[in-house]
Design a protein around this motif. Structure first.
Motif, PDB file in Angstrom:
ATOM      1  N   ALA A 144       4.872  -0.760  13.136  1.00  0.00           N
ATOM      2  CA  ALA A 144       4.552  -0.281  11.789  1.00  0.00           C
ATOM      3  C   ALA A 144       4.148  -1.438  10.884  1.00  0.00           C
ATOM      4  CB  ALA A 144       5.747   0.468  11.205  1.00  0.00           C
ATOM      5  N   GLU A 145       4.800  -2.602  11.088  1.00  0.00           N
ATOM      6  CA  GLU A 145       4.500  -3.776  10.262  1.00  0.00           C
ATOM      7  C   GLU A 145       3.090  -4.298  10.539  1.00  0.00           C
ATOM      8  OE1 GLU A 145       8.633  -2.932  10.545  1.00  0.00           O
ATOM      9  OE2 GLU A 145       7.230  -3.427  12.183  1.00  0.00           O
ATOM     10  N   GLU A 146       2.712  -4.335  11.821  1.00  0.00           N
ATOM     11  CA  GLU A 146       1.382  -4.806  12.169  1.00  0.00           C
ATOM     12  C   GLU A 146       0.309  -3.857  11.622  1.00  0.00           C
ATOM     13  OE1 GLU A 146      -0.859  -6.655  16.078  1.00  0.00           O
ATOM     14  OE2 GLU A 146       0.596  -5.027  16.394  1.00  0.00           O
ATOM     15  N   LEU A 147       0.543  -2.568  11.780  1.00  0.00           N
ATOM     16  CA  LEU A 147      -0.402  -1.586  11.275  1.00  0.00           C
ATOM     17  C   LEU A 147      -0.584  -1.749   9.768  1.00  0.00           C
ATOM     18  CD1 LEU A 147      -2.142   0.969  11.800  1.00  0.00           C
ATOM     19  CD2 LEU A 147      -0.082   2.319  11.303  1.00  0.00           C
ATOM     20  N   ARG A 148       0.495  -1.888   9.038  1.00  0.00           N
ATOM     21  CA  ARG A 148       0.410  -2.019   7.579  1.00  0.00           C
ATOM     22  C   ARG A 148      -0.342  -3.292   7.186  1.00  0.00           C
ATOM     23  NH1 ARG A 148       2.793   0.363   3.045  1.00  0.00           N
ATOM     24  NH2 ARG A 148       1.551  -0.410   1.291  1.00  0.00           N
ATOM     25  N   SER A 149      -0.127  -4.368   7.937  1.00  0.00           N
ATOM     26  CA  SER A 149      -0.842  -5.609   7.653  1.00  0.00           C
ATOM     27  C   SER A 149      -2.333  -5.447   7.862  1.00  0.00           C
ATOM     28  CB  SER A 149      -0.305  -6.739   8.545  1.00  0.00           C
ATOM     29  OG  SER A 149      -1.052  -7.924   8.352  1.00  0.00           O
ATOM     30  N   TRP A 150      -2.729  -4.778   8.950  1.00  0.00           N
ATOM     31  CA  TRP A 150      -4.155  -4.520   9.188  1.00  0.00           C
ATOM     32  C   TRP A 150      -4.781  -3.750   8.031  1.00  0.00           C
ATOM     33  CZ3 TRP A 150      -3.629  -2.266  14.815  1.00  0.00           C
ATOM     34  CH2 TRP A 150      -3.414  -3.317  15.713  1.00  0.00           C
ATOM     35  N   VAL A 151      -4.049  -2.725   7.569  1.00  0.00           N
ATOM     36  CA  VAL A 151      -4.573  -1.873   6.506  1.00  0.00           C
ATOM     37  C   VAL A 151      -4.654  -2.641   5.195  1.00  0.00           C
ATOM     38  CG1 VAL A 151      -4.138   0.198   5.132  1.00  0.00           C
ATOM     39  CG2 VAL A 151      -3.826   0.262   7.612  1.00  0.00           C
ATOM     40  N   ASP A 152      -3.590  -3.316   4.824  1.00  0.00           N
ATOM     41  CA  ASP A 152      -3.560  -4.036   3.549  1.00  0.00           C
ATOM     42  C   ASP A 152      -4.613  -5.135   3.492  1.00  0.00           C
ATOM     43  OD1 ASP A 152      -1.500  -2.465   2.645  1.00  0.00           O
ATOM     44  OD2 ASP A 152       0.077  -3.941   3.039  1.00  0.00           O
ATOM     45  N   CYS A 153      -4.801  -5.825   4.608  1.00  0.00           N
ATOM     46  CA  CYS A 153      -5.730  -6.962   4.641  1.00  0.00           C
ATOM     47  C   CYS A 153      -7.104  -6.580   5.174  1.00  0.00           C
ATOM     48  CB  CYS A 153      -5.141  -8.095   5.483  1.00  0.00           C
ATOM     49  SG  CYS A 153      -3.562  -8.725   4.889  1.00  0.00           S
ATOM     50  N   GLN A 154      -7.273  -5.317   5.557  1.00  0.00           N
ATOM     51  CA  GLN A 154      -8.519  -4.825   6.134  1.00  0.00           C
ATOM     52  C   GLN A 154      -8.982  -5.713   7.299  1.00  0.00           C
ATOM     53  OE1 GLN A 154     -10.504  -1.628   5.271  1.00  0.00           O
ATOM     54  NE2 GLN A 154      -8.262  -1.591   5.341  1.00  0.00           N
ATOM     55  N   GLU A 155      -8.069  -5.907   8.240  1.00  0.00           N
ATOM     56  CA  GLU A 155      -8.337  -6.700   9.447  1.00  0.00           C
ATOM     57  C   GLU A 155      -8.982  -5.795  10.499  1.00  0.00           C
ATOM     58  OE1 GLU A 155      -4.674  -8.555  10.537  1.00  0.00           O
ATOM     59  OE2 GLU A 155      -4.495  -9.609   8.636  1.00  0.00           O
ATOM     60  N   VAL A 156     -10.249  -5.498  10.289  1.00  0.00           N
ATOM     61  CA  VAL A 156     -10.950  -4.494  11.081  1.00  0.00           C
ATOM     62  C   VAL A 156     -11.105  -4.921  12.531  1.00  0.00           C
ATOM     63  CG1 VAL A 156     -13.111  -3.204  11.309  1.00  0.00           C
ATOM     64  CG2 VAL A 156     -12.128  -3.609   9.039  1.00  0.00           C
ATOM     65  N   GLU A 157     -11.470  -6.155  12.773  1.00  0.00           N
ATOM     66  CA  GLU A 157     -11.687  -6.603  14.152  1.00  0.00           C
ATOM     67  C   GLU A 157     -10.401  -6.529  14.967  1.00  0.00           C
ATOM     68  OE1 GLU A 157     -14.614  -7.049  15.500  1.00  0.00           O
ATOM     69  OE2 GLU A 157     -15.394  -6.481  13.526  1.00  0.00           O
ATOM     70  N   ALA A 158      -9.281  -6.875  14.363  1.00  0.00           N
ATOM     71  CA  ALA A 158      -7.998  -6.784  15.065  1.00  0.00           C
ATOM     72  C   ALA A 158      -7.665  -5.331  15.380  1.00  0.00           C
ATOM     73  CB  ALA A 158      -6.902  -7.416  14.218  1.00  0.00           C
ATOM     74  N   MET A 159      -7.956  -4.465  14.436  1.00  0.00           N
ATOM     75  CA  MET A 159      -7.704  -3.033  14.610  1.00  0.00           C
ATOM     76  C   MET A 159      -8.520  -2.482  15.783  1.00  0.00           C
ATOM     77  SD  MET A 159      -7.913  -0.294  11.471  1.00  0.00           S
ATOM     78  CE  MET A 159      -7.488  -1.563  10.289  1.00  0.00           C
ATOM     79  N   TRP A 205     -11.689   0.825   5.322  1.00  0.00           N
ATOM     80  CA  TRP A 205     -12.675   1.253   4.323  1.00  0.00           C
ATOM     81  C   TRP A 205     -13.589   0.113   3.882  1.00  0.00           C
ATOM     82  CZ3 TRP A 205      -7.373   1.294   3.405  1.00  0.00           C
ATOM     83  CH2 TRP A 205      -6.883   0.287   2.577  1.00  0.00           C
ATOM     84  N   LYS A 206     -13.335  -1.064   4.367  1.00  0.00           N
ATOM     85  CA  LYS A 206     -14.174  -2.223   4.034  1.00  0.00           C
ATOM     86  C   LYS A 206     -15.639  -1.928   4.364  1.00  0.00           C
ATOM     87  CE  LYS A 206     -14.647  -7.123   5.287  1.00  0.00           C
ATOM     88  NZ  LYS A 206     -14.129  -8.184   6.211  1.00  0.00           N
ATOM     89  N   ASP A 207     -16.516  -2.156   3.412  1.00  0.00           N
ATOM     90  CA  ASP A 207     -17.970  -1.972   3.554  1.00  0.00           C
ATOM     91  C   ASP A 207     -18.394  -0.504   3.601  1.00  0.00           C
ATOM     92  OD1 ASP A 207     -18.330  -4.756   3.590  1.00  0.00           O
ATOM     93  OD2 ASP A 207     -18.091  -4.843   5.763  1.00  0.00           O
ATOM     94  N   PHE A 208     -17.504   0.416   3.280  1.00  0.00           N
ATOM     95  CA  PHE A 208     -17.864   1.831   3.148  1.00  0.00           C
ATOM     96  C   PHE A 208     -17.841   2.208   1.667  1.00  0.00           C
ATOM     97  CE2 PHE A 208     -16.527   1.550   7.531  1.00  0.00           C
ATOM     98  CZ  PHE A 208     -17.418   2.389   8.189  1.00  0.00           C
ATOM     99  N   ALA A 209     -18.519   3.310   1.341  1.00  0.00           N
ATOM    100  CA  ALA A 209     -18.652   3.722  -0.059  1.00  0.00           C
ATOM    101  C   ALA A 209     -17.449   4.544  -0.507  1.00  0.00           C
ATOM    102  CB  ALA A 209     -19.945   4.507  -0.247  1.00  0.00           C
ATOM    103  N   ILE A 210     -16.271   3.953  -0.358  1.00  0.00           N
ATOM    104  CA  ILE A 210     -15.034   4.616  -0.767  1.00  0.00           C
ATOM    105  C   ILE A 210     -13.995   3.548  -1.071  1.00  0.00           C
ATOM    106  CG2 ILE A 210     -14.150   4.837   1.605  1.00  0.00           C
ATOM    107  CD1 ILE A 210     -13.004   7.586   0.757  1.00  0.00           C
ATOM    108  N   GLU A 211     -13.154   3.799  -2.039  1.00  0.00           N
ATOM    109  CA  GLU A 211     -12.081   2.873  -2.376  1.00  0.00           C
ATOM    110  C   GLU A 211     -10.798   3.357  -1.699  1.00  0.00           C
ATOM    111  OE1 GLU A 211      -9.840   0.316  -2.781  1.00  0.00           O
ATOM    112  OE2 GLU A 211     -11.683  -0.260  -3.826  1.00  0.00           O
ATOM    113  N   GLY A 212     -10.526   2.782  -0.543  1.00  0.00           N
ATOM    114  CA  GLY A 212      -9.421   3.250   0.279  1.00  0.00           C
ATOM    115  C   GLY A 212      -8.055   3.064  -0.332  1.00  0.00           C
TER     116      GLY A 212
END
Length: 330
Positions: A144-159, A205-212
């Motif tokens: 859960a911690e790793e998932l939250r970090s990906w989301v908060d930091c928008q670590e798309v490649e890691a995801m 949501w990085k680089d998409f037309a939405i504020e995630g």
């Protein structure tokens, strides 16, 4: 009310990802533009947070939702009505991914009921018309911690690196269970069958037309919303059970989709008989004729036809391929 209804395109505008020209080419008269990537077919569902947008009209000013509410037995049939009430249980879309969709997921029924007051979650399945690559589920367990970090930091490649990548071809189908993170790849064109809700939790949501940060969690906040994520590792066997290569008839979709909806591909060379039942017919290819006790109608590739229960047994003649999308068995 017994006649089939030929549905015009129903494309919500200004979506947050690109697409739409493949829908226009398929349908012939659909909307044009970069951000009309979906056609909601036979919809009694609105976009999340919208009062009307997304609902299908059966004629000018007459919403399918209201017509079914006024006469559910004729539309849905007595067995469906006895088990599910006046709920259609299914939503069909055409989806044209003009760019890779963001990684996201949909909650399951209990989560949606508890946190959102909804009857359904959102299981979905894709029938591939034009292929490419999709991302589906995690290839390793994710904390859960790793998932939250990906989301908060928008670590798309890691995801993406932690997800299975699956190549799909025309005629394949992919069942996406609720909670399963996924992303449809650029260039894919598909028929989507799903539970009748618009509930998406964005991991990307990085680089998409939405504020995630404000629009990506269904108003729940990510502390709650991310609890809907299935963070388990999908094995090769798990993945194989979700993907059907070139299936037809009752085997068009994975068996696990059955409690939520049905979709059956039928190839007609001559004549085929369709049993009575509420459904959406998508003509994938070819041409022919649809006949009921009330008359006959020409069919052509790109048609989407709403079939009420009261239309009775239907006969399809010609050389064509059909996708019939239906509620689960009553």
């Amino acid at each position: 009310m017994t006649a089939p209804i030929f549905l015009p395109s129903n494309q919500p505008a200004d979506r947050f990802y690109r697409g739409g020209e493949k829908i226009r080419a398929f349908r012939g008269t659909a909307a044009s533009g970069e951000r009309v990537p979906e056609d909601w077919v036979g919809s009694t569902t609105t976009l999340f947070g919208e009062p009307v947008l997304g609902l299908s009209e059966v004629s000018t000013g007459r919403l399918l939702r209201d017509e079914i509410s006024a006469d559910p037995a004729s539309w849905l049939g007595p067995e469906h009505l006895a088990r599910y009430g006046a709920d259609t249980m299914v939503l069909v879309k055409l989806l044209d991914a003009g760019q890779r969709l963001p990684v996201h997921l949909h909650p399951e029924q209990d989560f949606a009921a508890e946190h959102l007051g909804r009857r359904h979650g959102k299981a979905e399945a894709w029938y591939i018309l034009e292929g490419g690559s999709v991302h589906l589920g995690f290839n390793r367990a994710v904390s859960a911690e790793e998932l939250r970090s990906w989301v908060d930091c928008q670590e798309v490649e890691a995801m993406l690196a932690a997800m299975h990548r699956v190549d799909v071809r025309p005629g394949d189908s992919v069942y996406v269970p609720p909670g399963c993170p996924h992303a449809i790849g650029s260039g894919i064109f598909l028929v989507e069958v799903q539970e009748p809700e618009d509930l998406s939790i964005l991991l990307e949501w990085k680089d998409f037309a939405i504020e995630g940060t404000t629009q990506g969690h269904l108003g729940l906040g990510f502390d709650t919303a991310l609890q809907a994520t299935d963070t388990r590792a999908l094995s090769t066997a798990d993945l194989d059970a979700l993907v059907v290569r070139g299936g037809t008839g009752d085997s068009t979709l994975a068996a696990a989709a059955g409690p939520y909806f049905r979709a059956e591909r039928t190839d007609v060379a001559g004549t085929a008989v369709l049993d009575p039942g509420f459904s959406v017919l998508v003509v994938l290819d070819g041409a022919g004729t649809l006949t009921t006790a009330d008359g006959a109608w020409p069919l052509a590739a790109g048609d989407t036809v709403l079939l009420p229960f009261s239309a009775g047994e239907l006969q399809v003649a010609g050389t064509l391929s059909l996708m019939r999308c239906r509620p689960p068995r009553a």
